[in-house]
Design a protein around this motif. Structure first.
Motif, PDB file in Angstrom:
ATOM      1  N   ASP A   1       0.846  -1.193   0.000  1.00  0.00           N
ATOM      2  CA  ASP A   1       0.000   0.000   0.000  1.00  0.00           C
ATOM      3  C   ASP A   1       0.888   1.252   0.000  1.00  0.00           C
ATOM      4  O   ASP A   1       1.575   1.538   0.980  1.00  0.00           O
ATOM      5  CB  ASP A   1      -0.920  -0.003   1.220  1.00  0.00           C
ATOM      6  CG  ASP A   1      -1.775   1.249   1.290  1.00  0.00           C
ATOM      7  OD1 ASP A   1      -2.601   1.444   0.382  1.00  0.00           O
ATOM      8  OD2 ASP A   1      -1.598   2.036   2.247  1.00  0.00           O
ATOM      9  N   GLU A   2       0.857   1.998  -1.099  1.00  0.00           N
ATOM     10  CA  GLU A   2       1.760   3.139  -1.237  1.00  0.00           C
ATOM     11  C   GLU A   2       1.490   4.226  -0.202  1.00  0.00           C
ATOM     12  O   GLU A   2       2.426   4.887   0.267  1.00  0.00           O
ATOM     13  CB  GLU A   2       1.659   3.717  -2.656  1.00  0.00           C
ATOM     14  CG  GLU A   2       2.245   2.804  -3.723  1.00  0.00           C
ATOM     15  CD  GLU A   2       2.343   3.507  -5.063  1.00  0.00           C
ATOM     16  OE1 GLU A   2       2.136   4.747  -5.117  1.00  0.00           O
ATOM     17  OE2 GLU A   2       2.629   2.814  -6.056  1.00  0.00           O
ATOM     18  N   TRP A   3       0.225   4.453   0.151  1.00  0.00           N
ATOM     19  CA  TRP A   3      -0.087   5.529   1.099  1.00  0.00           C
ATOM     20  C   TRP A   3       0.573   5.260   2.451  1.00  0.00           C
ATOM     21  O   TRP A   3       1.240   6.136   3.006  1.00  0.00           O
ATOM     22  CB  TRP A   3      -1.601   5.659   1.278  1.00  0.00           C
ATOM     23  CG  TRP A   3      -1.965   6.828   2.149  1.00  0.00           C
ATOM     24  CD1 TRP A   3      -2.222   8.101   1.745  1.00  0.00           C
ATOM     25  CD2 TRP A   3      -2.093   6.818   3.581  1.00  0.00           C
ATOM     26  NE1 TRP A   3      -2.493   8.900   2.827  1.00  0.00           N
ATOM     27  CE2 TRP A   3      -2.426   8.154   3.971  1.00  0.00           C
ATOM     28  CE3 TRP A   3      -1.961   5.846   4.560  1.00  0.00           C
ATOM     29  CZ2 TRP A   3      -2.623   8.506   5.310  1.00  0.00           C
ATOM     30  CZ3 TRP A   3      -2.154   6.196   5.887  1.00  0.00           C
ATOM     31  CH2 TRP A   3      -2.476   7.505   6.254  1.00  0.00           C
ATOM     32  N   SER A   4       0.371   4.047   2.997  1.00  0.00           N
ATOM     33  CA  SER A   4       0.950   3.746   4.306  1.00  0.00           C
ATOM     34  C   SER A   4       2.472   3.648   4.243  1.00  0.00           C
ATOM     35  O   SER A   4       3.157   3.936   5.226  1.00  0.00           O
ATOM     36  CB  SER A   4       0.343   2.468   4.887  1.00  0.00           C
ATOM     37  OG  SER A   4       0.552   1.368   4.020  1.00  0.00           O
ATOM     38  N   MET A   5       3.000   3.275   3.087  1.00  0.00           N
ATOM     39  CA  MET A   5       4.453   3.253   2.937  1.00  0.00           C
ATOM     40  C   MET A   5       5.016   4.672   2.996  1.00  0.00           C
ATOM     41  O   MET A   5       5.990   4.947   3.696  1.00  0.00           O
ATOM     42  CB  MET A   5       4.852   2.582   1.620  1.00  0.00           C
ATOM     43  CG  MET A   5       4.634   1.078   1.590  1.00  0.00           C
ATOM     44  SD  MET A   5       5.077   0.373  -0.012  1.00  0.00           S
ATOM     45  CE  MET A   5       6.841   0.666  -0.047  1.00  0.00           C
ATOM     46  N   ASN A   6       4.367   5.589   2.267  1.00  0.00           N
ATOM     47  CA  ASN A   6       4.875   6.954   2.169  1.00  0.00           C
ATOM     48  C   ASN A   6       4.532   7.803   3.384  1.00  0.00           C
ATOM     49  O   ASN A   6       5.350   8.615   3.839  1.00  0.00           O
ATOM     50  CB  ASN A   6       4.333   7.623   0.902  1.00  0.00           C
ATOM     51  CG  ASN A   6       4.824   6.954  -0.371  1.00  0.00           C
ATOM     52  OD1 ASN A   6       5.933   6.424  -0.409  1.00  0.00           O
ATOM     53  ND2 ASN A   6       4.008   6.961  -1.409  1.00  0.00           N
ATOM     54  N   LYS A   7       3.334   7.652   3.928  1.00  0.00           N
ATOM     55  CA  LYS A   7       2.873   8.496   5.028  1.00  0.00           C
ATOM     56  C   LYS A   7       3.250   7.945   6.403  1.00  0.00           C
ATOM     57  O   LYS A   7       3.478   8.710   7.339  1.00  0.00           O
ATOM     58  CB  LYS A   7       1.355   8.666   4.952  1.00  0.00           C
ATOM     59  CG  LYS A   7       0.847   9.308   3.676  1.00  0.00           C
ATOM     60  CD  LYS A   7       1.362  10.737   3.522  1.00  0.00           C
ATOM     61  CE  LYS A   7       0.764  11.407   2.286  1.00  0.00           C
ATOM     62  NZ  LYS A   7       1.269  12.797   2.114  1.00  0.00           N
ATOM     63  N   GLN A   8       3.302   6.644   6.533  1.00  0.00           N
ATOM     64  CA  GLN A   8       3.569   6.029   7.838  1.00  0.00           C
ATOM     65  C   GLN A   8       4.910   5.314   7.895  1.00  0.00           C
ATOM     66  O   GLN A   8       5.323   4.878   8.973  1.00  0.00           O
ATOM     67  CB  GLN A   8       2.449   5.032   8.184  1.00  0.00           C
ATOM     68  CG  GLN A   8       1.074   5.672   8.282  1.00  0.00           C
ATOM     69  CD  GLN A   8      -0.021   4.645   8.540  1.00  0.00           C
ATOM     70  OE1 GLN A   8       0.047   3.503   8.049  1.00  0.00           O
ATOM     71  NE2 GLN A   8      -1.029   5.032   9.303  1.00  0.00           N
ATOM     72  N   GLY A   9       5.582   5.190   6.787  1.00  0.00           N
ATOM     73  CA  GLY A   9       6.846   4.462   6.758  1.00  0.00           C
ATOM     74  C   GLY A   9       6.686   2.977   6.992  1.00  0.00           C
ATOM     75  O   GLY A   9       7.622   2.297   7.428  1.00  0.00           O
ATOM     76  N   LEU A  10       5.496   2.445   6.696  1.00  0.00           N
ATOM     77  CA  LEU A  10       5.216   1.027   6.949  1.00  0.00           C
ATOM     78  C   LEU A  10       5.725   0.208   5.763  1.00  0.00           C
ATOM     79  O   LEU A  10       5.049   0.071   4.746  1.00  0.00           O
ATOM     80  CB  LEU A  10       3.711   0.812   7.157  1.00  0.00           C
ATOM     81  CG  LEU A  10       3.282  -0.592   7.595  1.00  0.00           C
ATOM     82  CD1 LEU A  10       3.862  -0.926   8.962  1.00  0.00           C
ATOM     83  CD2 LEU A  10       1.759  -0.707   7.617  1.00  0.00           C
ATOM     84  N   LEU A  11       6.914  -0.344   5.913  1.00  0.00           N
ATOM     85  CA  LEU A  11       7.538  -1.095   4.830  1.00  0.00           C
ATOM     86  C   LEU A  11       7.111  -2.562   4.820  1.00  0.00           C
ATOM     87  O   LEU A  11       7.048  -3.192   3.767  1.00  0.00           O
ATOM     88  CB  LEU A  11       9.061  -1.001   4.949  1.00  0.00           C
ATOM     89  CG  LEU A  11       9.626   0.416   5.005  1.00  0.00           C
ATOM     90  CD1 LEU A  11      11.147   0.369   5.129  1.00  0.00           C
ATOM     91  CD2 LEU A  11       9.204   1.224   3.790  1.00  0.00           C
ATOM     92  N   PHE A  12       6.854  -3.105   6.016  1.00  0.00           N
ATOM     93  CA  PHE A  12       6.383  -4.477   6.160  1.00  0.00           C
ATOM     94  C   PHE A  12       5.182  -4.459   7.107  1.00  0.00           C
ATOM     95  O   PHE A  12       5.136  -3.664   8.045  1.00  0.00           O
ATOM     96  CB  PHE A  12       7.477  -5.381   6.749  1.00  0.00           C
ATOM     97  CG  PHE A  12       8.727  -5.436   5.915  1.00  0.00           C
ATOM     98  CD1 PHE A  12       8.880  -6.403   4.938  1.00  0.00           C
ATOM     99  CD2 PHE A  12       9.749  -4.511   6.097  1.00  0.00           C
ATOM    100  CE1 PHE A  12      10.034  -6.454   4.161  1.00  0.00           C
ATOM    101  CE2 PHE A  12      10.903  -4.553   5.330  1.00  0.00           C
ATOM    102  CZ  PHE A  12      11.044  -5.521   4.359  1.00  0.00           C
ATOM    103  N   LYS A  13       4.244  -5.341   6.857  1.00  0.00           N
ATOM    104  CA  LYS A  13       3.066  -5.419   7.725  1.00  0.00           C
ATOM    105  C   LYS A  13       2.935  -6.821   8.287  1.00  0.00           C
ATOM    106  O   LYS A  13       3.517  -7.778   7.759  1.00  0.00           O
ATOM    107  CB  LYS A  13       1.807  -5.026   6.962  1.00  0.00           C
ATOM    108  CG  LYS A  13       1.482  -5.916   5.775  1.00  0.00           C
ATOM    109  CD  LYS A  13       0.233  -5.417   5.047  1.00  0.00           C
ATOM    110  CE  LYS A  13      -0.123  -6.329   3.873  1.00  0.00           C
ATOM    111  NZ  LYS A  13      -1.351  -5.871   3.188  1.00  0.00           N
ATOM    112  N   ASN A  14       2.171  -6.934   9.360  1.00  0.00           N
ATOM    113  CA  ASN A  14       1.952  -8.243   9.971  1.00  0.00           C
ATOM    114  C   ASN A  14       1.091  -9.116   9.066  1.00  0.00           C
ATOM    115  O   ASN A  14       0.144  -8.635   8.442  1.00  0.00           O
ATOM    116  CB  ASN A  14       1.276  -8.094  11.330  1.00  0.00           C
ATOM    117  CG  ASN A  14       2.197  -7.481  12.361  1.00  0.00           C
ATOM    118  OD1 ASN A  14       3.394  -7.349  12.126  1.00  0.00           O
ATOM    119  ND2 ASN A  14       1.648  -7.101  13.490  1.00  0.00           N
TER     120      ASN A  14
END
Length: 224
Positions: A128-141
């Motif tokens: 998800d590009e939004w959470s990658m760019n806005k939250q820095g979430l590179l990996f998710k559970n």
């Protein structure tokens, strides 16, 4: 050891493989007999080996070692930090009431739950590009897995492969997150000396983990 540990967050595929081999050699240097045999089986490529080689240590960019291969770096950092903490503790008059093998075992396996289990990996790439760019979430559970606390899944994985722990190793892994894990409060906030920890290994591993996480975070800030 003859193997070389590659550092940095931008590891090539070959470097990831070589770090995996370095970790296995480290195990062979520190353990022996039945325990070593079972550890090598657990980390075989058809068991947890692929996850060991590729897993990050966290999922967010501004956390610690959130990159492919970051897990191996982290647990080795905690092992190294635990040596330094132990040395300082001794100079202050603290009691070392555990063995070297118990220290190394707990340090290397406190985050084993982050490798997932037989149902799949713990971390999966975030698309998800939004959470990658806005939250820095590179990996998710990986929500396909049963939810576990990381330390509980670590203990589950070890028993799944027949690896018997001492009670000191068990508590050190269970309590490695310290007061950041509310489940640890039962052991750490007893208000009763008779119910307090009767060994220092759990305290050592938590402090080493805390120091390693913060140092890794500092490195990530400098590289960003």
């Amino acid at each position: 050891m003859n193997k070389t540990l590659h550092t940095g967050s931008d590891l090539t595929e070959n470097q990831v493989q070589e770090n995996y081999e370095y970790f296995l050699e480290f195990l062979k240097e520190k353990f022996s007999g039945d325990r070593l045999e079972k550890l090598l089986n657990m980390y075989a490529e058809n068991n947890l080996g692929l996850q060991l080689a590729t897993a990050p240590a966290s999922g967010k960019k501004n956390y610690h070692n959130a990159y492919i291969g970051g897990y191996i770096h982290h647990v080795l950092d905690v092992e190294r930090a635990s040596r330094g903490v132990q040395k300082l503790y001794e100079t202050l008059g603290g009691e070392i009431d555990y063995t070297e093998e118990e220290r190394i075992m707990a340090a290397l396996h406190h985050d084993l739950g982050k490798l997932g289990d037989e149902t799949g990996p713990y971390y999966i790439p975030n698309t998800d590009e939004w959470s990658m760019n806005k939250q820095g979430l590179l990996f998710k559970n990986n929500t396909k897995n049963q939810f576990w606390r990381v330390t509980d899944r670590a203990l589950y994985n070890l028993q799944r492969f027949g690896i018997v722990l001492t009670w000191k190793e068990t508590l050190a892994i269970k309590l490695s997150d310290g007061m950041y894990d509310e489940a640890a409060e039962f052991y750490l906030k007893t208000y009763d000396p008779d119910k307090g920890l009767k060994n220092n290994l759990a305290r050592l591993i938590h402090v080493a983990d805390y120091m390693a996480c913060n140092a890794e975070h500092d490195v990530a800030k400098r590289e960003s």
